[in-house]
Design a protein around this motif. Structure first.
Motif, short mmCIF file in Angstrom:
data_model
loop_
_atom_site.label_atom_id
_atom_site.label_comp_id
_atom_site.label_asym_id
_atom_site.label_seq_id
_atom_site.Cartn_x
_atom_site.Cartn_y
_atom_site.Cartn_z
N THR A 69 -63.43 31.41 72.76
CA THR A 69 -64.41 31.54 71.68
C THR A 69 -64.98 30.19 71.24
O THR A 69 -65.93 30.15 70.46
CB THR A 69 -63.76 32.22 70.45
OG1 THR A 69 -62.62 31.45 70.04
CG2 THR A 69 -63.32 33.64 70.78
N THR A 70 -64.40 29.10 71.74
CA THR A 70 -64.82 27.78 71.27
C THR A 70 -65.28 26.87 72.41
O THR A 70 -65.71 25.75 72.15
CB THR A 70 -63.68 27.08 70.51
OG1 THR A 70 -62.55 26.94 71.38
CG2 THR A 70 -63.27 27.89 69.29
N ARG A 71 -65.21 27.33 73.65
CA ARG A 71 -65.57 26.47 74.78
C ARG A 71 -67.07 26.41 74.96
O ARG A 71 -67.78 27.43 74.85
CB ARG A 71 -64.93 27.00 76.06
CG ARG A 71 -63.41 26.97 76.08
CD ARG A 71 -62.88 25.54 76.14
NE ARG A 71 -61.44 25.52 76.42
CZ ARG A 71 -60.74 24.41 76.60
NH1 ARG A 71 -61.32 23.24 76.49
NH2 ARG A 71 -59.44 24.47 76.86
N THR A 72 -67.56 25.21 75.30
CA THR A 72 -68.97 25.04 75.61
C THR A 72 -69.21 25.49 77.05
O THR A 72 -68.27 25.62 77.84
CB THR A 72 -69.37 23.57 75.47
OG1 THR A 72 -68.70 22.81 76.50
CG2 THR A 72 -69.00 23.02 74.10
N PRO B 148 -51.66 42.82 84.52
CA PRO B 148 -52.18 44.12 84.08
C PRO B 148 -53.61 44.10 83.55
O PRO B 148 -54.22 45.16 83.41
CB PRO B 148 -51.20 44.50 82.96
CG PRO B 148 -50.74 43.21 82.41
CD PRO B 148 -50.69 42.26 83.57
N LEU B 149 -54.15 42.92 83.27
CA LEU B 149 -55.46 42.87 82.61
C LEU B 149 -56.54 42.17 83.41
O LEU B 149 -57.72 42.50 83.27
CB LEU B 149 -55.32 42.17 81.24
CG LEU B 149 -54.36 42.85 80.25
CD1 LEU B 149 -54.22 42.00 78.99
CD2 LEU B 149 -54.84 44.24 79.91
N LEU B 150 -56.16 41.19 84.23
CA LEU B 150 -57.13 40.41 84.98
C LEU B 150 -56.67 40.20 86.41
O LEU B 150 -55.47 40.29 86.71
CB LEU B 150 -57.33 39.03 84.33
CG LEU B 150 -57.98 38.96 82.95
CD1 LEU B 150 -57.83 37.55 82.39
CD2 LEU B 150 -59.45 39.35 83.02
N VAL B 151 -57.59 39.89 87.28
CA VAL B 151 -57.24 39.43 88.62
C VAL B 151 -56.56 38.07 88.47
O VAL B 151 -57.05 37.21 87.73
CB VAL B 151 -58.49 39.32 89.51
CG1 VAL B 151 -58.16 38.67 90.85
CG2 VAL B 151 -59.14 40.69 89.71
N PRO B 152 -55.44 37.82 89.13
CA PRO B 152 -54.76 36.52 89.00
C PRO B 152 -55.69 35.37 89.38
O PRO B 152 -56.53 35.50 90.28
CB PRO B 152 -53.59 36.64 89.98
CG PRO B 152 -53.33 38.10 90.09
CD PRO B 152 -54.68 38.75 89.98
N GLY B 153 -55.52 34.24 88.70
CA GLY B 153 -56.39 33.10 88.93
C GLY B 153 -56.45 32.64 90.37
O GLY B 153 -57.49 32.18 90.85
N ALA C 109 -63.46 26.72 85.28
CA ALA C 109 -63.64 27.50 86.51
C ALA C 109 -63.39 26.62 87.74
O ALA C 109 -62.79 27.08 88.72
CB ALA C 109 -65.05 28.09 86.55
N GLU C 110 -63.81 25.37 87.69
CA GLU C 110 -63.53 24.44 88.78
C GLU C 110 -62.03 24.24 88.96
O GLU C 110 -61.53 24.21 90.09
CB GLU C 110 -64.19 23.08 88.49
CG GLU C 110 -65.70 23.06 88.63
CD GLU C 110 -66.26 21.69 88.28
OE1 GLU C 110 -65.47 20.73 88.12
OE2 GLU C 110 -67.50 21.57 88.16
N VAL C 111 -61.33 24.11 87.85
CA VAL C 111 -59.87 23.95 87.91
C VAL C 111 -59.24 25.18 88.57
O VAL C 111 -58.35 25.07 89.42
CB VAL C 111 -59.28 23.75 86.50
CG1 VAL C 111 -57.76 23.82 86.53
CG2 VAL C 111 -59.74 22.41 85.93
N ILE D 250 -63.52 33.60 81.68
CA ILE D 250 -63.24 32.47 80.78
C ILE D 250 -64.21 32.51 79.60
O ILE D 250 -63.80 32.31 78.44
CB ILE D 250 -63.36 31.13 81.52
CG1 ILE D 250 -62.24 31.00 82.55
CG2 ILE D 250 -63.30 29.96 80.54
CD1 ILE D 250 -62.41 29.83 83.52
N THR D 251 -65.47 32.80 79.87
CA THR D 251 -66.46 32.90 78.79
C THR D 251 -66.09 34.01 77.83
O THR D 251 -66.21 33.86 76.60
CB THR D 251 -67.86 33.17 79.38
OG1 THR D 251 -68.24 32.08 80.24
CG2 THR D 251 -68.90 33.32 78.28
#
Length: 288
Positions: free
Chosen positions: A141-144, A119-124, A152-154, A136-137
């Motif tokens: 809130t804590t990812r570099t 309901p909120l995002l396009v499936p991965g 994103a690669e995963v 993802i960004t």
């Protein structure tokens, strides 16, 4: 030095759940089944709850005790037992991919079919790399920046299940139209390319996309998103419920209500043909 406790994996949990189902069908209690194996009840409980592994010879004996004689079932469960010990490609990202996410990727890689309500995002499995990085960004809130790129690669690597030789994953994705109206101010072409990706993916024979329109009637999906993973028999379906911090799994008979809910969501959404028309209209709107 004592051995560290075994961490249950989704594969071991599926094996344990299947063994529990066969035990119940055989009409045996935990203690009765354990007694036939010369075990105590706690050991049987640990195997069914994925706390302890089961040896190959014991698996065969246990299935025979339960009256399971189909060689294909024996082979399927032995394969699952072996695979529970293996490391997947995602282990390369062990510093980035947390155990709950690793469990989900493992489940996804084993599945024959996945029905997703998003309901909120396009499936991965249907995201572009740019859309993945942007979302993802926004979510974390804590990812570099490097960690965001790795995640994103995963996500892109996961999509190989849709085109794997011989047995590509069947994906039926129902996406709320609201998810397709997100704007990415810094990169306005992101959603346009994502909509094009949905149209391209829909051309695969194993991928079906439906859109839940903004003006839909009430339906069971209003309580949140979920995915139903289906496997080769005898493994039961697994429902995945995701939240901000973890994933919860519902298996076996407890998954049946979710299957019924998904059927209701399917019936409420636009038809497949009308969904593609709606995606096309939205994509064309981004090109004006």
């Amino acid at each position: 030095m004592p051995n560290s406790p075994m961490v249950p994996t989704v594969r071991r949990r599926r094996l344990g759940a299947t063994l529990r189902t066969f035990r119940n069908k055989a009409g045996l209690s935990l203690d009765e089944a354990a007694q036939t194996m010369g075990w105590n009840g706690p050991k049987m409980s640990k195997i069914e709850n994925a706390v302890q592994a089961i040896r190959p010879g014991d698996l065969t004996t246990l299935l025979t005790t339960y009256g399971v004689t189909d060689p294909q079932v024996h082979t399927a469960l032995e394969t699952l037992r072996q695979d529970a010990q293996k490391k997947g490609w995602w282990q390369t990202y062990s510093g980035i991919v947390q155990p709950p996410y690793a469990d989900y990727i493992s489940l996804e890689s084993d599945a024959q079919r996945i029905c997703a309500w998003s309901p909120l995002l396009v499936p991965g499995l249907l995201q572009t790399a740019a859309y993945a990085r942007e979302t993802i960004t926004g979510i974390t809130t804590t990812r570099t920046p490097d960690e965001v790129s790795a995640l994103a690669e995963v996500r892109m690597a996961r999509q190989s299940v849709l085109t794997r030789p011989g047995f590509p994953l069947e994906l039926w994705a129902i996406i709320h139209e609201a998810a397709l109206h997100h704007r990415f101010a810094a990169r306005p072409g992101t959603m346009r390319d994502q909509l094009r990706r949905l149209l391209d993916a829909s051309e695969l024979p194993n991928v079906t996309v439906q859109i839940m329109p903004l003006d839909s009637t009430a339906h069971p999906g209003l309580v949140g998103g979920f995915s139903i993973a289906t496997f080769q028999p005898p493994m039961p379906d697994v429902v995945v419920l995701e939240n901000a911090n973890s994933s919860a799994y519902v298996e076996g008979e407890e998954a049946v209500p979710f299957t019924r809910a998904y059927e209701h969501i399917q019936a409420t959404a636009l038809s497949v043909e009308d969904s593609l028309v709606r995606i096309t209209e939205l994509e064309e709107g981004h090109r004006k």
